[in-house]
Scaffold this active site. Structure first.
Site, PDB file in Angstrom:
ATOM      1  N   GLU A 134       0.819  -1.205   0.000  1.00 13.31           N
ATOM      2  CA  GLU A 134       0.000   0.000   0.000  1.00 13.31           C
ATOM      3  C   GLU A 134       0.863   1.269   0.000  1.00 13.31           C
ATOM      4  O   GLU A 134       1.806   1.362   0.786  1.00 13.31           O
ATOM      5  CB  GLU A 134      -0.918   0.006   1.228  1.00 13.31           C
ATOM      6  CG  GLU A 134      -2.000   1.062   1.134  1.00 13.31           C
ATOM      7  CD  GLU A 134      -3.046   0.915   2.225  1.00 13.31           C
ATOM      8  OE1 GLU A 134      -4.246   1.053   1.938  1.00 13.31           O
ATOM      9  OE2 GLU A 134      -2.663   0.656   3.394  1.00 13.31           O
ATOM     10  N   GLY A 272       1.829  -0.244  11.075  1.00 17.47           N
ATOM     11  CA  GLY A 272       1.352  -1.042  12.190  1.00 17.47           C
ATOM     12  C   GLY A 272       0.910  -2.408  11.700  1.00 17.47           C
ATOM     13  O   GLY A 272       1.257  -3.438  12.271  1.00 17.47           O
ATOM     14  N   MET A 274      -1.299  -4.431   7.937  1.00 17.70           N
ATOM     15  CA  MET A 274      -1.886  -4.288   6.605  1.00 17.70           C
ATOM     16  C   MET A 274      -2.932  -5.363   6.386  1.00 17.70           C
ATOM     17  O   MET A 274      -2.700  -6.540   6.648  1.00 17.70           O
ATOM     18  CB  MET A 274      -0.795  -4.390   5.530  1.00 17.70           C
ATOM     19  CG  MET A 274      -1.295  -4.142   4.122  1.00 17.70           C
ATOM     20  SD  MET A 274      -1.903  -2.444   3.925  1.00 17.70           S
ATOM     21  CE  MET A 274      -3.102  -2.713   2.618  1.00 17.70           C
ATOM     22  N   ASN A 276      -4.249  -7.322   4.170  1.00 16.45           N
ATOM     23  CA  ASN A 276      -4.307  -8.261   3.051  1.00 16.45           C
ATOM     24  C   ASN A 276      -5.320  -9.368   3.367  1.00 16.45           C
ATOM     25  O   ASN A 276      -5.173 -10.060   4.372  1.00 16.45           O
ATOM     26  CB  ASN A 276      -2.926  -8.892   2.831  1.00 16.45           C
ATOM     27  CG  ASN A 276      -1.808  -7.884   2.919  1.00 16.45           C
ATOM     28  OD1 ASN A 276      -1.767  -6.914   2.184  1.00 16.45           O
ATOM     29  ND2 ASN A 276      -0.889  -8.106   3.859  1.00 16.45           N
ATOM     30  N   HIS A 306      -8.985  -3.630  13.908  1.00 16.23           N
ATOM     31  CA  HIS A 306      -8.928  -2.640  12.819  1.00 16.23           C
ATOM     32  C   HIS A 306      -8.714  -3.358  11.485  1.00 16.23           C
ATOM     33  O   HIS A 306      -9.447  -3.125  10.507  1.00 16.23           O
ATOM     34  CB  HIS A 306      -7.787  -1.662  13.116  1.00 16.23           C
ATOM     35  CG  HIS A 306      -7.499  -0.664  12.049  1.00 16.23           C
ATOM     36  ND1 HIS A 306      -7.623   0.688  12.239  1.00 16.23           N
ATOM     37  CD2 HIS A 306      -7.053  -0.800  10.766  1.00 16.23           C
ATOM     38  CE1 HIS A 306      -7.290   1.330  11.129  1.00 16.23           C
ATOM     39  NE2 HIS A 306      -6.925   0.440  10.227  1.00 16.23           N
ATOM     40  N   GLU A 307      -7.710  -4.243  11.444  1.00 17.68           N
ATOM     41  CA  GLU A 307      -7.433  -4.951  10.183  1.00 17.68           C
ATOM     42  C   GLU A 307      -8.564  -5.891   9.812  1.00 17.68           C
ATOM     43  O   GLU A 307      -8.892  -6.059   8.633  1.00 17.68           O
ATOM     44  CB  GLU A 307      -6.110  -5.713  10.292  1.00 17.68           C
ATOM     45  CG  GLU A 307      -4.903  -4.856  10.644  1.00 17.68           C
ATOM     46  CD  GLU A 307      -4.749  -3.638   9.759  1.00 17.68           C
ATOM     47  OE1 GLU A 307      -4.991  -3.737   8.532  1.00 17.68           O
ATOM     48  OE2 GLU A 307      -4.393  -2.560  10.279  1.00 17.68           O
ATOM     49  N   GLU A 329     -10.237   3.530   5.961  1.00 12.61           N
ATOM     50  CA  GLU A 329      -9.415   3.754   7.146  1.00 12.61           C
ATOM     51  C   GLU A 329     -10.187   4.368   8.312  1.00 12.61           C
ATOM     52  O   GLU A 329      -9.985   3.984   9.463  1.00 12.61           O
ATOM     53  CB  GLU A 329      -8.197   4.615   6.807  1.00 12.61           C
ATOM     54  CG  GLU A 329      -7.193   3.936   5.884  1.00 12.61           C
ATOM     55  CD  GLU A 329      -6.648   2.620   6.423  1.00 12.61           C
ATOM     56  OE1 GLU A 329      -6.851   2.324   7.624  1.00 12.61           O
ATOM     57  OE2 GLU A 329      -6.030   1.877   5.644  1.00 12.61           O
TER      58      GLU A 329
END
Length: 858
Positions: A134, A272, A274, A276, A306-307, A329
């Site tokens: 990203e 922090g 990602m 994927n 969050h992810e 986000e």
């Protein structure tokens, strides 16, 4: 930056022309091990792309950033790589309605955390690989159409060294020496992923039966380097993962769509984490080698959730272009805390959000580079810099306000409709607003104009008028905004009135919710209430604003902040006081005094650690220079007192120990740190583990007590990747002109260091204890940043430009030097100018704070 930038207009044109049906990517990573003869070390990447063209005969391009291309064929025609490949793009002419592109390339392993990162573990010599893309670095690993709205299914196959395991987004199997992975759902290029190496891997599983009787089963995995395996608390990672999957299935009504769910904790990671799909990557620092406070576990849980939220917000439904980065986000940032509170043991996570996360937003929103949450992203460099406090924390704060505005049920029902209508597609702001209008009945367009399409933060101040009997005759909320961003917004707020009880506790006795609009809003419901000693205008933290106080409230906090019994209210008051300090409305020495008097009574460990960080920042940046030595002495003495009186073995004791080390400078204090390291001194309950040893060694190095020999001995004791990073930081911290010159050269004049060691060297270089050693680098900084930006990757460029800005040379002369550079470089890359503007603004703010503090001491 090396590699061609991609503009929004180019992406828009290409999306109108092309539709992608699928990718097949074959990577040969066997070159990752063994002695490399070439520089850079490369691997073979063969990509087949099937795509359609809406205008047969038209031309377009594919993206690839690679040292070389061996062969290119388009629809069976061999193309001359030298003629069609320019180092970042492959020219595609005379396209057919249906096309097949095959690219055979030599791609480079990365040492900057961008693309295919290669890490050699100093502990055992093992090699580990992972990808990070990203916003646009998958083109460093395989040829593609690098923009989020050209989604497609991907099928990966990987050849790897013997004994390795390889992971990708889909489930994989090893056969005949090749790892082959299941085809993905249609996803964007930037969330594809490959991780490979001798990782330690543990597994679990999750299942859920839905109302229709069907059962969803998700294989779970978690991996890290072998050297971290003894510290890997995978059981807790899996616990939070399962709690999150339950929570999001309860609220989203859309089954997790990507098959398996692996989570990889990887070395030298820039971010922090990602999102994927099927293979989330995290920085390995979330595996704790020593004792940490519950705040660290809460932060890790927040990132896991969050992810996970991104699997729906961002992966299933993706923004068309980076203008709407907030669509993923801001939602993920909100959902991380929403899920933490609703699903895990961290039920007070909104306190952390109010105190820590929003501080990031407030700072970003007052910089000259502030922007609306829905930003104007012209190109990929703009996109890279917009992963900031506005897109994340302000966006999440605004969504919290939106939940208060439309109601939680309407908000979540809007999300459910959004997923179902746009699954595997791309969206813009209007797509979300339309479903929220349906579910809430509110006019979302006007709300979006105020909150999403304008920049800046409002301040809310209480105004209390009392009657002859000493009761509230009228309570109003005053709203104002900065001249540069004058928008006044609608705020749904709670106003809390507080008084001290007979036993001295400061408690809320009245509360009213109100819609604040315009410059002055009367809260009629509170008329007739007893006169308050404290008015909190954003009680319960419903909106995004800077809280201000009337004179009575501010005097109450100066005397009785520690008596506030509600931890969220206390956190909000601390945050407001810090904003007053940064805005040069409260002398920094007064903030230090508040910390000294009341931080020891703070029960929330996350708030306490934030207070330590703010007090340190006040000392370094905002107190008058002539008061620094006094402030340092006061903070060190106060920290040591709290350290010795804290409950033995408690997390508060650990937090005070770390803070004491961060401010220690006097010979006696440094000797105590040295004695604690050597075991000749003990503080009951304080375990000086390896991570705490390094925390003590940094100030010892910065003040000349720990020399190179002592640091080498510590590295021998902790000869690991983590130990090496700590040692590099401590070496660069030593108070010597020769040391600073060497650190500068290693970062600025060479690209030999990895991203993690660049970061560690910069952190050690910029020590506030010996500012005079850094003075020669002010002019050098402005002389080199243009070249650094043009020659280095964008990540390293950002690290250098931000980290080496001469902020510690806090004088008008440094401000003038920054202005002179900006005036002379009006045509420099906009992203570079933005970084310098932001650093210049922080310095100007520091000087205003110092002037305020000096006036208070006059």
């Amino acid at each position: 930056m090396p590699g061609e930038n991609l503009t929004r207009d180019e992406a828009r044109e290409r999306a109108a022309l092309l539709s992608v049906d699928g990718y097949e990517v074959s990577l040969d990573l066997r070159s990752a091990v063994g002695d490399g003869d070439e520089e850079p070390r490369t691997f073979r990447s063969v990509t087949t792309i099937r795509f359609r063209c809406a205008e047969p005969g038209a031309s377009s391009f594919a993206d690839l950033v690679a040292p070389g291309v061996t062969a290119v064929s388009l629809n069976g025609r061999d193309l001359d790589p030298g003629a069609v490949f320019d180092g970042s793009r492959i020219l595609l002419e005379d396209l057919a309605a249906d096309n097949e592109l095959v690219v055979d390339a030599r791609c480079a392993y990365s040492r900057t955390g961008e693309g295919m990162h290669r890490f050699v573990d100093p502990e055992d010599g093992e090699v580990y690989l992972y990808t990070q893309y990203e916003p646009a670095d998958s083109r460093r690993v395989f040829a593609n159409f690098e923009q989020p709205d050209l989604k497609a299914p991907f099928r990966f196959e990987v050849r790897a060294p013997e004994g390795w395991t390889v992971w990708s987004n889909g489930a994989g199997e090893l056969a005949d020496g090749v790892w082959r992975f299941a085809e993905t759902k249609p996803i964007s290029t930037y969330i594809t992923c490959v991780t490979a190496g001798p990782y330690h891997y543990v597994t679990d599983s999750y299942s859920r039966t839905f109302a229709d009787g069907t059962t969803l089963r998700i294989p779970l995995g978690a991996l890290c380097r072998k050297g971290l395996a003894p510290y890997f608390d995978s059981d807790d990672v899996f616990l939070v993962t399962k709690q999150g999957l339950d929570f999001f299935h309860d609220h989203f009504d859309y089954p997790y769509p990507f098959g398996k769910y692996d989570q990889a904790f990887v070395p030298e990671y820039n971010l922090g984490a990602m999102e994927n799909p099927g293979l989330v990557t995290f920085r390995e620092e979330y595996i704790f080698r020593g004792k940490v406070t519950q705040a660290s576990y809460e932060a890790r849980a927040n990132v896991i959730l969050h992810e996970m939220a991104h699997m729906w917000f961002g992966d299933l439904v993706t923004m068309v272009w980076w203008d709407d980065l907030w669509l993923k986000e801001s939602f993920a940032d909100f959902m991380g805390t929403f899920g933490n509170v609703g699903a895990t043991r961290f039920t007070d996570a909104w306190i952390t959000f109010a105190n820590r996360r929003k501080a990031w937003a407030y700072r970003a929103d007052q910089l000259p580079s502030t922007h609306p949450i829905t930003a104007d992203i012209r190109d990929l460099q703009d996109a890279k810099l917009n992963f900031d406090g506005i897109t994340y924390a302000k966006g999440a704060s605004v969504l919290k306000q939106l939940v208060a505005y439309v109601g939680q049920d309407a908000f979540l029902e809007g999300a459910r409709r959004y997923f179902k209508r746009n699954a595997y597609g791309n969206t813009r702001l209007g797509d979300l607003l339309s479903v929220l209008e349906e579910t809430s009945g509110r006019d979302m367009a006007s709300w979006a104009r105020s909150w999403l399409q304008t920049a800046g933060v409002n301040s809310l101040t209480p105004q209390v008028l009392l009657d002859a009997q000493g009761r509230v005759a009228e309570l109003a909320v005053l709203q104002d905004a900065a001249e540069s961003h004058p928008e006044l917004r609608p705020h749904r707020v709670a106003i809390g009135l507080y008084r001290r009880t007979a036993d001295g506790a400061l408690e809320r006795y009245a509360r009213a919710e109100a819609d604040v609009e315009g410059p002055r809003t009367v809260v009629a419901e509170l008329a007739g209430a007893q006169a308050p000693e404290l008015v909190l205008v954003n009680d319960d933290d419903l909106t995004y604003c800077k809280i201000r106080f009337d004179d009575t409230s501010l005097q109450t906090l100066r005397a009785h902040l520690g008596d506030l019994t509600d931890p969220l209210a206390r956190a909000l008051c601390w945050s407001a006081l810090w904003n007053l300090t940064r805005d040069a409305l409260l002398p920094a020495r007064d903030f230090v005094d508040l910390v000294l008097r009341f931080a020891g009574r703070e029960s929330d460990i996350g708030v306490l650690q934030m207070l330590h960080a703010w007090a340190d920042s006040a000392l370094v940046n905002y107190v008058a220079p002539q008061w620094r030595e006094t402030g340092e002495r006061l903070l060190t003495d106060g920290a040591l007192t709290e350290l010795r009186s804290a409950e033995p073995g408690s997390e508060h004791q650990l937090a005070w120990a770390r803070f004491f080390a961060s401010v220690a400078s006097a010979p006696a204090d440094l000797q105590l740190l040295k004695d604690l390291l050597e075991g000749t001194e003990e503080i009951e309950g304080l375990v000086v583990d390896q991570e705490l040893r390094w925390a003590f060694l940094e100030p010892l190095a910065a003040h000349g007590v720990a020399d190179e020999k002592m640091l080498a001995a510590e590295l021998a004791r902790d000869d690991t990747a983590s130990g090496k990073r700590h040692q590099v930081r401590c070496l660069a911290a030593r108070p010597s002109a020769a040391v600073k010159a060497q650190a500068w050269a290693q970062v600025v004049e060479s690209d030999a260091l990895s991203n993690a060691l660049v970061e560690a060297t910069i952190a050690g270089f910029a020590q506030p204890s010996r500012r005079e050693l850094l003075a020669p680098y002010t002019q050098k900084y402005f002389a080199v940043i243009d070249r650094v930006w043009s020659e280095r990757s964008i990540q390293i460029g950002m690290d250098v430009v931000r980290g080496l800005f001469p902020a510690l040379q806090d004088s008008q002369e440094t401000l003038d030097a920054a202005d002179a550079w900006l005036s002379a470089h009006e045509k420099a890359a906009p992203a570079l100018r933005r970084l310098v503007l932001e650093a210049r603004d922080d310095l100007a703010r520091a000087l205003r704070g110092q002037a305020c503090d000096a006036a208070a001491g006059a």
